[in-house]
Write a protein that holds these residues in place. Structure first.
Motif, PDB file in Angstrom:
ATOM      1  N   ILE A  60       0.837  -1.208   0.000  1.00 28.72           N
ATOM      2  CA  ILE A  60       0.000   0.000   0.000  1.00 28.72           C
ATOM      3  C   ILE A  60       0.869   1.254   0.000  1.00 28.72           C
ATOM      4  CG2 ILE A  60      -1.646   1.346   1.360  1.00 28.72           C
ATOM      5  CD1 ILE A  60      -2.832  -1.358   2.304  1.00 28.72           C
ATOM      6  N   ARG A  61       1.900   1.259   0.817  1.00 34.26           N
ATOM      7  CA  ARG A  61       2.752   2.447   0.909  1.00 34.26           C
ATOM      8  C   ARG A  61       3.606   2.634  -0.338  1.00 34.26           C
ATOM      9  NH1 ARG A  61       4.013   0.741   7.131  1.00 34.26           N
ATOM     10  NH2 ARG A  61       2.166   1.752   8.049  1.00 34.26           N
ATOM     11  N   ILE A  64       0.126   2.884  -3.342  1.00 32.04           N
ATOM     12  CA  ILE A  64      -1.154   3.573  -3.153  1.00 32.04           C
ATOM     13  C   ILE A  64      -1.013   4.851  -2.340  1.00 32.04           C
ATOM     14  CG2 ILE A  64      -3.519   3.349  -2.284  1.00 32.04           C
ATOM     15  CD1 ILE A  64      -2.942   1.513  -4.628  1.00 32.04           C
ATOM     16  N   PHE A  68       0.454   5.888   4.448  1.00 31.80           N
ATOM     17  CA  PHE A  68      -0.708   5.165   4.966  1.00 31.80           C
ATOM     18  C   PHE A  68      -0.451   4.613   6.360  1.00 31.80           C
ATOM     19  CE2 PHE A  68      -3.496   1.306   5.087  1.00 31.80           C
ATOM     20  CZ  PHE A  68      -4.700   1.986   5.050  1.00 31.80           C
ATOM     21  N   LEU A 137      -9.011   0.877   6.417  1.00 29.90           N
ATOM     22  CA  LEU A 137      -8.542  -0.264   5.632  1.00 29.90           C
ATOM     23  C   LEU A 137      -9.556  -1.393   5.735  1.00 29.90           C
ATOM     24  CD1 LEU A 137      -6.398  -1.906   4.036  1.00 29.90           C
ATOM     25  CD2 LEU A 137      -5.361  -2.503   6.243  1.00 29.90           C
ATOM     26  N   HIS A 139      -9.772  -5.282   4.484  1.00 27.10           N
ATOM     27  CA  HIS A 139      -8.871  -6.326   4.000  1.00 27.10           C
ATOM     28  C   HIS A 139      -9.601  -7.657   3.942  1.00 27.10           C
ATOM     29  CE1 HIS A 139      -6.081  -9.697   4.722  1.00 27.10           C
ATOM     30  NE2 HIS A 139      -5.225  -9.016   3.981  1.00 27.10           N
ATOM     31  N   VAL A 168      -8.449   2.633   2.133  1.00 20.67           N
ATOM     32  CA  VAL A 168      -7.800   1.703   1.212  1.00 20.67           C
ATOM     33  C   VAL A 168      -8.436   0.326   1.340  1.00 20.67           C
ATOM     34  CG1 VAL A 168      -5.626   0.507   0.685  1.00 20.67           C
ATOM     35  CG2 VAL A 168      -5.621   2.958   1.210  1.00 20.67           C
ATOM     36  N   ALA A 170      -7.822  -3.742   0.366  1.00 15.70           N
ATOM     37  CA  ALA A 170      -6.830  -4.757  -0.013  1.00 15.70           C
ATOM     38  C   ALA A 170      -7.566  -6.090  -0.013  1.00 15.70           C
ATOM     39  CB  ALA A 170      -5.657  -4.767   0.958  1.00 15.70           C
ATOM     40  N   PHE A 257      -5.376  -3.704  -4.655  1.00 12.49           N
ATOM     41  CA  PHE A 257      -5.095  -2.638  -3.699  1.00 12.49           C
ATOM     42  C   PHE A 257      -5.617  -1.345  -4.307  1.00 12.49           C
ATOM     43  CE2 PHE A 257      -1.999  -5.950  -3.053  1.00 12.49           C
ATOM     44  CZ  PHE A 257      -1.833  -6.017  -1.677  1.00 12.49           C
ATOM     45  N   LYS A 259      -7.600   2.803  -3.490  1.00 10.12           N
ATOM     46  CA  LYS A 259      -7.935   3.880  -2.569  1.00 10.12           C
ATOM     47  C   LYS A 259      -9.201   4.572  -3.055  1.00 10.12           C
ATOM     48  CE  LYS A 259      -5.787   7.803  -0.169  1.00 10.12           C
ATOM     49  NZ  LYS A 259      -4.542   8.594  -0.030  1.00 10.12           N
TER      50      LYS A 259
END
Length: 269
Positions: A60-61, A64, A68, A137, A139, A168, A170, A257, A259
């Motif tokens: 993610i970092r 995206i 985060f 998040l 997930h 976000v 995932a 993934f 946003k």
């Protein structure tokens, strides 16, 4: 058996996994069988969750949001809490959802052993009625593949409604099987079949069949139409995403993934 009953049979099977062999139900490796599992293999099981969560955050970092840092996390299909424990270390509040009462009970025991007070466990249903809030998040990994397509697609759509603006997602899905290479990953069309009750007439069965004693419950592997999933994402306001492929023994998948950065699209009736 009606299609509705067939679809609901996956919930019955998952509860049986939770009751009989919960860790193997999550990761199908013989060392995680209840009869084989010891302290060392249980430690390995949960360490795999730590690695997974760190990998999710790193992805993610990288692709995206470089900054985060989720305060609230929902894990759909949390099972015995393999991922809830590491998520609880990086977020203020974590919600685990699962359709199996037995899985949730095992997850509670595992969270209590760690002294966690920021994890809430909720029984899941197709309407996600136990969820009221939105999350930074959302997930889900190796879960949707076990849910029949129509139900899973509807649940995915509802999960998107609980992703806060700027949040976000995932989420992992399977989409094809390597054995369908001759049809470019798509299952070949099958002729219609009639299930007979042995009398020469179509079966009038109206109940979900029981699982034979000693037999493992069914684990369905359902490939999703990625076009439909991307449609739901874009309509909700997702404007870009990152994708990574997975291959679990020929079951091909995608880890999405994304946003939530845009406004929902108005759909023509």
């Amino acid at each position: 058996m009606s299609e509705n009953l067939k679809d609901m049979s996956t919930d019955v099977a998952w509860e049986e996994w939770g009751r009989r062999d919960p860790y193997f139900g999550v990761i199908t490796d013989q060392k995680f069988r209840r009869s084989e599992m010891d302290d060392r293999s249980k430690k390995e099981f949960f360490e795999s969750g730590e690695s997974h969560v760190q990998g999710v955050l790193a992805t993610i970092r990288r692709h995206i949001d470089p900054a985060f840092a989720p305060r609230t996390v929902a894990d759909f299909g949390c099972g015995v809490g393999r991922l809830l424990i590491p998520f609880s270390k990086i977020a203020d509040e974590v919600v685990g959802l699962d359709v199996s009462t037995s899985m949730l009970e095992e997850a509670r025991r595992n969270c209590d052993e760690q002294g966690l007070r920021n994890v809430r466990l909720c029984a899941s249903d197709d309407s996600l009625l136990s969820l009221r809030e939105s999350f930074d998040l959302i997930h889900s990994c190796i879960v949707f593949q076990h849910i029949p397509l129509e139900r899973g697609r509807a649940i995915f759509s509802k999960l998107l409604l609980h992703l806060r603006p700027g949040g976000v997602g995932a989420i992992h899905l399977t989409y094809s099987k390597t054995r369908f290479a001759s049809t470019h990953g798509l299952a070949p069309a099958m002729p219609p079949t009639v299930v007979s009750s042995g009398t020469g007439r179509p079966s009038s069965e109206t109940s979900i069949p029981s699982i034979p004693n000693g037999a493992d419950p069914e684990i369905q592997m359902n490939p999703y139409n990625v076009n439909e999933i991307l449609f739901l994402m874009q309509c909700r306001g997702v404007q870009q995403f990152h994708i990574e492929f997975s291959d679990h023994g020929g079951e091909l998948g995608v880890f999405l993934f994304f946003k939530l950065t845009g406004a929902p699209i108005t759909i023509d009736a």
